[in-house]
Design an enzyme around this catalytic site. Structure first.
Site, PDB file in Angstrom:
ATOM      1  N   HIS A   1      29.819  33.053  48.210  1.00  0.00           N
ATOM      2  CA  HIS A   1      31.144  33.200  47.615  1.00  0.00           C
ATOM      3  C   HIS A   1      31.173  34.418  46.698  1.00  0.00           C
ATOM      4  O   HIS A   1      30.174  34.755  46.068  1.00  0.00           O
ATOM      5  CB  HIS A   1      31.496  31.933  46.823  1.00  0.00           C
TER       6      HIS A   1
ATOM      7  N   CYS B   1      37.378  34.369  50.718  1.00  0.00           N
ATOM      8  CA  CYS B   1      36.994  35.035  49.472  1.00  0.00           C
ATOM      9  C   CYS B   1      36.687  36.514  49.653  1.00  0.00           C
ATOM     10  O   CYS B   1      37.176  37.361  48.902  1.00  0.00           O
ATOM     11  CB  CYS B   1      35.818  34.315  48.810  1.00  0.00           C
TER      12      CYS B   1
ATOM     13  N   HIS C   1      39.662  34.636  42.748  1.00  0.00           N
ATOM     14  CA  HIS C   1      38.961  34.432  44.025  1.00  0.00           C
ATOM     15  C   HIS C   1      39.832  33.591  44.952  1.00  0.00           C
ATOM     16  O   HIS C   1      40.843  33.036  44.529  1.00  0.00           O
ATOM     17  CB  HIS C   1      37.615  33.743  43.791  1.00  0.00           C
TER      18      HIS C   1
END
Length: 199
Positions: free
Chosen positions: A157, A104, A169
């Protein structure tokens, strides 16, 4: 009778005209739609985007909006949208940031470098420390969205906000994709949004 003959001749001429217009120029007719599509968007994906025409700019926003599944206001940065789209489908790979695989934060750093020329910190936690916090209701295209698994837990994240509650993402279960902040998992784990200073 004379009028009927004229009508028949006119109809025949129209039919022949239609056939000639629709007939393929060669045996490569299968590639014609691809060529037409490529020529339609050829000006949109070049690196020379100084002053796109109104028509090409409009077509670009339509294309990006449809491809990313969002409704654009036509004020968003097309370079950012194109860069995100270029990375779509890249598989997830922890610790990497290439088209062969990315995690990510690797995805976010590469997009910002390619779209804005900005070098971000490599980890989602470090990124969070360097952004200006913005309210969830005030998010704009290009803002970063951060997630954690509960109060007191570290950020794990990060993604790039697009529009309509959707963000791009690199997910462990599918690679680079667009997801919605209204999905139960992301709604539950959303922590904050932040804005990177872009010149």
């Amino acid at each position: 009778m004379k009028n009927i003959s004229l009508y028949c001749l006119a109809a025949a001429a129209m039919a022949l005209s239609f056939l000639f217009e629709q007939a393929p120029a060669s045996d490569t007719s299968a590639s014609a739609p691809v060529t037409a599509e490529a020529s339609l968007f050829s000006g949109l994906f070049s690196d020379d985007e100084e002053k796109p025409t109104a028509a090409s700019d409009s077509a670009a926003y339509d294309y990006y909006g449809q491809a990313l599944g969002v409704h654009l206001e036509r004020t968003e940065n097309t370079t950012l949208l194109r860069t995100v789209l270029d990375w779509m489908g890249t598989p997830y790979r922890y610790g990497s940031n290439s088209k062969k695989g990315t995690d990510c934060s690797g995805f976010v750093t590469r997009v910002f470098k390619e779209a804005y020329g900005i070098t971000l910190q490599r980890s989602s936690r470090s990124m969070f420390q360097s952004v200006k916090r913005v309210a969830k209701t005030e998010m704009e295209t290009g803002d970063l969205v951060f997630f954690r698994r509960g109060p007191g837990q570290p950020i794990y994240h990060v993604g790039i906000y697009l529009k309509d509650g959707k963000f791009a993402h690199s997910a462990t279960n599918g690679g680079v994709m667009v997801s919605s902040l209204t999905q139960a998992y992301y709604q539950r784990n959303f922590y904050a949004a932040g804005r990177v200073a872009v010149n």
